[in-house]
Structure formats: structure tokens, C-alpha cells
Design an enzyme around this catalytic site. Structure first.
Site, mmCIF file in Angstrom:
data_model
loop_
_atom_site.group_PDB
_atom_site.id
_atom_site.type_symbol
_atom_site.label_atom_id
_atom_site.label_comp_id
_atom_site.label_asym_id
_atom_site.label_seq_id
_atom_site.Cartn_x
_atom_site.Cartn_y
_atom_site.Cartn_z
ATOM 1 N N HIS A 56 0.818 -1.211 0.000
ATOM 2 C CA HIS A 56 0.000 0.000 0.000
ATOM 3 C C HIS A 56 0.856 1.269 0.000
ATOM 4 O O HIS A 56 0.357 2.353 0.275
ATOM 5 C CB HIS A 56 -0.908 0.024 1.229
ATOM 6 N N HIS A 72 -7.558 -4.585 -1.002
ATOM 7 C CA HIS A 72 -6.990 -5.915 -1.215
ATOM 8 C C HIS A 72 -7.786 -6.684 -2.267
ATOM 9 O O HIS A 72 -7.607 -7.882 -2.428
ATOM 10 C CB HIS A 72 -6.996 -6.715 0.095
#
Length: 337
Positions: A62, A224
Site C-alpha cells: 500500500h 486488497h
């Protein structure tokens, strides 16, 4: 069998550790790893006696979340997990020990089951070392649960604003009670919606982690690849932005004269050109309802490897939150003030 994706890596199983080596080499003024714990990344200029320590963390993939927000005025440490996976309790505990200045430690991270379990275990271990730990989960993803179940929502790009407010409160030497209050307030005032256009692929598999049609988009998809709230034919930038803002406005209930901070975030491969086209529409919509923009950030702040897509975050400001957002910070990948 889908074709493997291309990545500039050596070994998928070593990608996170090699990334950390590269980050420490690039940012020696800001970052170091805890002794004997390479997944515990500590701010060189942050922890100090009498200051509440702020520990953030979560899975890799991320970036610049979480590593990029470690530094003076923001997070004191970040515990780093494998790609899209929670860090284990041990590196979290080492972060807590490294940043404990005697005033307590605040854990902040997105609301995901693995993170909750491992950070809670680390908090219990820290208590055995006489370190008081409080926890504030981020739950800014409007798409991930109904309003009356907000406590079940995921933490996504709004982490940036929420961590920023909490880090400022810590840097201003406020008490643990006050830091926790401001962190919760920041979370309650932050709203995010995302849209995904194409999947990402993990370094270990190099296979797309979900399937979506060439002419489709998914509103509300998680960072995700968690399912969103609607899959539809790809629309124009203005239509996509409007759909996201309508969901956010329904939650935030802005009034004429209100003030917000705006984040337009790429999920990885969406270029700045497209983010600025979206930001143009955000400005038009906010102007139309008489809401002023205090500050805007556009770029990569909370990504999902190379996923194509973007998210929009609004933080509904009052005087206190504006002060925290404006507070100077100096991190590896982000500076303000």
C-alpha cells in the site's frame, strides 16, 4: 491459465525485505529499523520522553502507507507485514518499546481481522512491560458496511488524514486521553469511496487477484480486492466522481459554509492526469453546495500494488481538526508545514 504479470523483483518471497532495505537506504535521515527487528521501522526524529508514541502498521503493498508516514510530527513507528498481510505481534511490540516515552502508546491501523488480532496481542505483551497502549481503528471506507455498522468498516486511504491528525496531537505533547479523543474524532470525520478498474497481482503469484471485464468498473472495491457495492460498465470521470461523492455526501451531510480537506488517491497505476480530472469535478461539486476546500492532496497515498483505480476521501473539518492537519510534519515520503 492467465499470463503472469511483469514485476521488477528478484524473489517474490523476499520482495518486502528488499523493499525495506531500499527504503532505509533512501531515507536514512528519517528512518531506521529497530535493533534485531527489521520489520519495525522507527522515526529517527519523533519519539521523545513525555510524548505519546504513535505506532501504525499493516500489510505491505500500500506504499507510501504505512512507511511513508513515519517521521517527526506524524507516526513514530510502523510495523510492516507481508504483502496484504498483518505484521506479527513481535515487530509491533518492538515498535511500541522503541517509541514509548512514558506517556503511553497509541496503536492505529485499518480495521482488518488479522491486524486487530496481532495488534491486540502486541498490546497485551506491551502491558507486561508496563507500557500503556490504546487502540484506534480506522473505518473510513463508506462502501464496506452500512452506516449503522460503521464499526465494521475497513480503513483505507482516509488513514492518511486520520494518522496525520493523531500524529499532530502526539507531537503537540497532548495526553494519551486527548490523543485518543482526537484520533477517534478524525476517524469519525473522514469518509472514503474507491473505484477499481483492473486487478493487481501479488509478487509471490504474479497472477491477477480478481477478474473484471475490459469495459467494467467496480465501485467500492477494497484495497486488497475485496468486493465493492456495484459493478457496472465504465463511465466517464465526472460520472464516476459524482457516484462516489453522492455516497460520501449522504454520510457526511455537508452544509453550506462547511470546510473539508480532499484526498484524491491512486490505487497504484492510475496516473496523475486522471486524478486531477477527478479533482476538477470534486471542486465543482463542493463549490455548488457552498463547501470550501481547506487543502487538497492528489497522488499515491494508499495504493494496492499496481491496481488501476482511485479513491476520494473527504475529511469534514472543524477548527481542531484543521489545526492538526496543518501541523508540520517531516516524513520519508510526505512533508507538511
Amino acid at each position: 491459465m492467465p499470463v503472469q504479470t511483469k514485476k521488477i523483483i528478484n524473489d517474490g518471497n523476499r520482495a518486502v525485505d528488499e523493499m525495506l532495505e531500499g527504503i532505509l537506504a533512501a531515507h536514512p535521515r528519517h528512518l531506521k529499523s529497530a535493533d534485531g527487528s527489521p520489520r519495525s521501522i522507527i522515526a529517527r526524529d519523533g519519539p521523545r520522553p513525555g510524548k505519546v508514541g504513535l505506532v501504525i502498521g499493516g500489510g505491505s503493498g500500500h506504499e507510501p502507507t504505512f512507511l511513508g508516514f513515519v517521521g517527526k510530527g506524524l507516526a513514530d513507528a510502523a510495523a510492516i507485514g507481508n504483502v496484504f498481510a498483518s505484521p506479527p505481534p513481535d515487530p509491533i511490540l518492538e515498535c511500541a518499546k522503541a517509541v514509548s516515552g512514558g506517556a503511553g502508546v497509541l496503536f492505529m491501523y485499518g480495521n482488518y481481522a488479522g491486524d486487530v488480532m496481532n495488534f491486540d496481542m502486541a498490546a497485551e505483551m506491551a502491558a507486561m512491560d508496563d507500557i500503556e497502549v490504546r487502540t484506534v481503528l480506522t473505518t473510513d471506507d463508506v462502501a464496506s458496511a452500512p452506516h449503522d455498522q460503521r464499526h465494521k468498516r475497513r480503513g483505507v486511504a482516509g488513514n492518511f488524514f486520520i494518522f496525520k491528525a493523531a500524529g499532530a496531537a502526539c507531537d503537540r505533547m497532548l495526553s494519551l486521553n486527548e490523543v485518543e479523543r482526537i484520533a477517534r474524532k478524525a476517524n469519525d470525520h473522514t469518509f472514503t469511496m474507491g473505484v477499481a478498474l483492473s486487478p493487481c497481482s501479488l509478487p509471490q503469484t504474479r497472477r491477477p487477484n480478481f477478474e473484471i471485464g475490459a469495459d467494467e468498473m467496480e465501485i467500492g472495491m477494497g484495497i486488497h480486492g475485496e468486493p465493492g457495492i456495484a459493478r457496472a460498465k465504465l463511465k466517464t470521470a465526472d460520472e464516476i466522481t459524482d457516484e462516489m461523492l453522492d455516497k460520501i455526501f449522504a454520510e457526511m451531510a455537508p452544509s453550506r459554509g462547511d470546510k473539508v480537506a480532499v484526498l484524491v488517491n491512486s490505487l497504484g497505476s492510475t496516473p496523475l492526469m486522471e486524478l486531477y480530472i477527478m479533482n476538477r469535478r470534486i471542486r465543482q461539486r463542493l463549490d455548488a453546495i457552498g463547501v470550501s476546500i481547506h487543502a487538497t492532496w492528489v497522488g499515491n497515498y494508499c495504493t494496492s500494488l499496481e491496481m488501476a483505480g482511485a479513491s476520494v476521501t473527504l475529511m469534514h473539518l472543524d477548527g481542531e481538526l484543521q489545526t492538526m492537519l496543518d501541523h508540520p510534519c517531516d516524513c520519508a515520503m510526505f512533508r507538511a508545514g
